[in-house]
Design a protein around this motif. Structure first.
Motif, mmCIF file in Angstrom:
data_model
loop_
_atom_site.group_PDB
_atom_site.id
_atom_site.type_symbol
_atom_site.label_atom_id
_atom_site.label_comp_id
_atom_site.label_asym_id
_atom_site.label_seq_id
_atom_site.Cartn_x
_atom_site.Cartn_y
_atom_site.Cartn_z
ATOM 1 N N THR A 40 1.785 0.378 6.195
ATOM 2 C CA THR A 40 2.587 -0.813 6.496
ATOM 3 C C THR A 40 3.590 -0.969 5.347
ATOM 4 O O THR A 40 3.412 -0.354 4.282
ATOM 5 C CB THR A 40 1.711 -2.086 6.532
ATOM 6 O OG1 THR A 40 1.065 -2.208 5.250
ATOM 7 C CG2 THR A 40 0.662 -2.040 7.625
ATOM 8 N N SER A 57 -3.933 -1.287 11.847
ATOM 9 C CA SER A 57 -2.546 -1.172 12.315
ATOM 10 C C SER A 57 -1.973 0.187 11.961
ATOM 11 O O SER A 57 -1.276 0.807 12.777
ATOM 12 C CB SER A 57 -1.683 -2.275 11.683
ATOM 13 O OG SER A 57 -2.175 -3.526 12.082
ATOM 14 N N THR A 87 -8.406 1.233 4.603
ATOM 15 C CA THR A 87 -8.410 0.290 3.478
ATOM 16 C C THR A 87 -8.883 -1.098 3.899
ATOM 17 O O THR A 87 -8.793 -2.044 3.139
ATOM 18 C CB THR A 87 -7.002 0.183 2.860
ATOM 19 O OG1 THR A 87 -6.116 -0.367 3.843
ATOM 20 C CG2 THR A 87 -6.478 1.546 2.413
ATOM 21 N N THR A 88 -9.316 -1.232 5.172
ATOM 22 C CA THR A 88 -9.951 -2.477 5.625
ATOM 23 C C THR A 88 -11.280 -2.083 6.265
ATOM 24 O O THR A 88 -11.665 -0.910 6.245
ATOM 25 C CB THR A 88 -9.097 -3.238 6.676
ATOM 26 O OG1 THR A 88 -9.117 -2.488 7.908
ATOM 27 C CG2 THR A 88 -7.673 -3.442 6.235
ATOM 28 N N THR A 126 -12.948 5.717 16.005
ATOM 29 C CA THR A 126 -12.937 5.584 17.464
ATOM 30 C C THR A 126 -11.827 6.403 18.135
ATOM 31 O O THR A 126 -10.768 6.620 17.540
ATOM 32 C CB THR A 126 -12.748 4.104 17.916
ATOM 33 O OG1 THR A 126 -11.346 3.777 17.886
ATOM 34 C CG2 THR A 126 -13.511 3.134 17.044
HETATM 35 P P1 NAD Z 1 -4.142 -4.475 9.462
HETATM 36 O O1 NAD Z 1 -4.216 -2.999 9.437
HETATM 37 O O2 NAD Z 1 -3.151 -5.118 10.399
HETATM 38 O O3 NAD Z 1 -3.866 -5.006 7.986
HETATM 39 C C1 NAD Z 1 -3.615 -6.386 7.745
HETATM 40 C C2 NAD Z 1 -2.759 -6.531 6.490
HETATM 41 O O4 NAD Z 1 -3.530 -6.197 5.351
HETATM 42 C C3 NAD Z 1 -1.538 -5.596 6.480
HETATM 43 O O5 NAD Z 1 -0.465 -6.268 5.899
HETATM 44 C C4 NAD Z 1 -2.009 -4.463 5.586
HETATM 45 O O6 NAD Z 1 -0.956 -3.789 4.959
HETATM 46 C C5 NAD Z 1 -2.852 -5.217 4.578
HETATM 47 N N1 NAD Z 1 -3.886 -4.404 3.935
HETATM 48 C C6 NAD Z 1 -4.735 -3.536 4.525
HETATM 49 N N2 NAD Z 1 -5.558 -2.999 3.622
HETATM 50 C C7 NAD Z 1 -5.219 -3.530 2.415
HETATM 51 C C8 NAD Z 1 -5.706 -3.372 1.095
HETATM 52 N N3 NAD Z 1 -6.759 -2.599 0.827
HETATM 53 N N4 NAD Z 1 -5.113 -4.058 0.114
HETATM 54 C C9 NAD Z 1 -4.078 -4.899 0.382
HETATM 55 N N5 NAD Z 1 -3.579 -5.113 1.608
HETATM 56 C C10 NAD Z 1 -4.139 -4.426 2.620
HETATM 57 O O7 NAD Z 1 -5.559 -5.152 9.734
HETATM 58 P P2 NAD Z 1 -6.872 -4.608 10.445
HETATM 59 O O8 NAD Z 1 -7.673 -5.820 10.710
HETATM 60 O O9 NAD Z 1 -7.464 -3.502 9.671
HETATM 61 O O10 NAD Z 1 -6.364 -3.979 11.803
HETATM 62 C C11 NAD Z 1 -6.018 -4.770 12.921
HETATM 63 C C12 NAD Z 1 -5.443 -3.918 14.026
HETATM 64 O O11 NAD Z 1 -6.279 -2.789 14.254
HETATM 65 C C13 NAD Z 1 -5.351 -4.643 15.352
HETATM 66 O O12 NAD Z 1 -4.148 -4.277 16.001
HETATM 67 C C14 NAD Z 1 -6.547 -4.152 16.127
HETATM 68 O O13 NAD Z 1 -6.385 -4.231 17.515
HETATM 69 C C15 NAD Z 1 -6.641 -2.725 15.638
HETATM 70 N N6 NAD Z 1 -7.995 -2.148 15.735
HETATM 71 C C16 NAD Z 1 -8.146 -1.063 16.525
HETATM 72 C C17 NAD Z 1 -9.394 -0.470 16.642
HETATM 73 C C18 NAD Z 1 -9.553 0.746 17.483
HETATM 74 O O14 NAD Z 1 -10.640 1.291 17.597
HETATM 75 N N7 NAD Z 1 -8.504 1.230 18.103
HETATM 76 C C19 NAD Z 1 -10.495 -0.984 15.933
HETATM 77 C C20 NAD Z 1 -10.299 -2.100 15.127
HETATM 78 C C21 NAD Z 1 -9.033 -2.675 15.024
#
Ligand code: NAD
Length: 351
Positions: free
Chosen positions: A40, A96, A117-118, A125
């Motif tokens: 991102t 994302s 990183t989350t 998956t």
């Molecule tokens: P995200 O990836 O949208 O991240 C949220 C924010 O946190 C972003 O600004 C990112 O840059 C920031 N960020 C992430 N890791 C960081 C870190 N270690 N340090 C600082 N900032 C950090 O959030 P998310 O909750 O991980 O992902 C949500 C998206 O993933 C949704 O669109 C959801 O539908 C999708 N998702 C898909 C699946 C799948 O199996 N396809 C599973 C879970 C989630």
């Protein structure tokens, strides 16, 4: 023992503090030479350092990943991957960013090496999602399952405490629904219970001390397990509600999961074996109120109203969630689902 089907997905996982240093080796194992690093805009700096560490193995950096993978960004990233002659994607980020890698893999078959990183779990998956014309379309395709995943807890240290807590509860939600999924099986249940336990223990420590590396490591281990179960067992009412609230009302992903979860669990309380496993994992006498109390302790928002949901939209949300429901242990019906949403809207503790 009830009859079951277990369908394990292939996964290579390299886990540990400092594991990111194994990235070049892992790319060699995949036989790739020109990696496109994805992130991102907010995580460009981390992605830059990954790109620098890759040296000549990096084809470039694309830093426009965004929530829910807008089709315009997916197409732009596919074009950049083609123009740079990339032969794989390295995703550095949360769901994302992993999702953008999946959108590229879907049309190009470029393998993904994921560096999560989350705690969202997308890296484990074969599920992808792309948003077009305001609607998110999801699907399953073996091509989008990352070929290797590097879990390095160091990369989660910068995840802000509030986002860590919400993301951790998002992961717990995968495991909760896997426990009562129509596709549940004994192996998945073991992983789900252990994933909930690891996260429920680690998240309160992370809230107090975000740089506690052992707690970060435990949480990432839990997130990995929760990701596996998300990829293996079909989800139920809770995930349907969150898809509706995120997709049609634009509520933030992780926080929505967190708020809805205790109420979805109360709705499904008749799934008694799942409830017992959740109670065991979180150390509570009642699964729904125990999850609610954990979230309160983590300082998470407790009301959909806090996320900007409008009370007038609850009926439409209940209609959308019940029109084409996911399989669920208790019949999905409009009136009790509306009641569930009203409870989540006002943040009432499940009694
Ligand atoms: P995200 O990836 O949208 O991240 C949220 C924010 O946190 C972003 O600004 C990112 O840059 C920031 N960020 C992430 N890791 C960081 C870190 N270690 N340090 C600082 N900032 C950090 O959030 P998310 O909750 O991980 O992902 C949500 C998206 O993933 C949704 O669109 C959801 O539908 C999708 N998702 C898909 C699946 C799948 O199996 N396809 C599973 C879970 C989630």
């Amino acid at each position: 023992m009830k009859p079951f089907v277990y369908n394990g997905l292939p996964a290579r996982v390299v886990f540990g503090t400092g594991a990111l240093s194994k990235l070049p080796e892992e790319l060699d194992r995949l036989g790739t030479k020109r990696a496109l690093v994805l992130s991102t805009p907010e995580q460009r700096e981390s992605a830059e350092s990954v790109k620098a560490a890759l040296g000549a193995r990096a084809a470039g950096l694309y830093d426009k990943a965004a929530m829910h993978v807008p089709i315009e960004i997916a197409e732009d990233a596919r074009r950049v991957a083609r123009e740079l002659g990339a032969d794989c994607c390295v995703t550095v980020g949360g769901g994302s960013t992993t999702g953008l890698g999946k959108a590229i893999a879907l049309t190009s078959t470029l393998p993904i090496l994921a560096v999560p990183t989350t705690y969202a779990g997308s890296e484990m998956t074969p599920i992808f999602g792309i948003t077009e014309g305001g609607a998110k379309k999801t699907g399953r395709d073996a091509r989008v399952l990352p070929r290797a995943v590097i879990y390095d807890p160091n990369l989660t240290l910068s995840l802000p405490p509030a986002l860590s807590a919400a993301s951790g509860m998002n992961a717990i939600a995968h495991a909760v629904e896997a426990l009562y999924s129509h596709e549940s099986n004994p192996i998945i249940s073991l992983m789900a219970e252990e994933g909930i336990r690891a996260l429920a223990n680690a998240l309160p420590t992370i809230k107090m001390s975000p740089s506690d590396l052992p707690a970060r490591s435990d949480a990432l281990y839990g997130a990995w397990l929760c990701g596996i179960v998300l990829g293996s067992a079909g989800m139920a009412l809770h995930h349907k509600l969150c898809h509706v609230l995120g997709g049609s009302f634009n509520l933030p992903h992780a926080e929505t999961h967190s708020i809805v979860l205790p109420h979805a669990v109360r709705y499904n309380q008749s799934a008694s074996e799942a409830m017992q496993r959740i109670e065991h994992a979180i150390g509570a006498a009642d699964a729904a109120s125990g999850l609610y109390d954990l979230e309160k302790k983590l300082g998470l928002p407790m009301r959909l109203a806090d996320l900007g949901m409008k009370e007038a939209d609850l009926e439409r949300a209940a209609r959308l969630a019940t029109e084409a429901p996911y399989p669920n242990p208790r019949k999905v019906e409009y009136a009790p689902v509306l009641e569930l949403l009203r409870d989540a809207y006002s943040g009432r503790r499940p009694s």
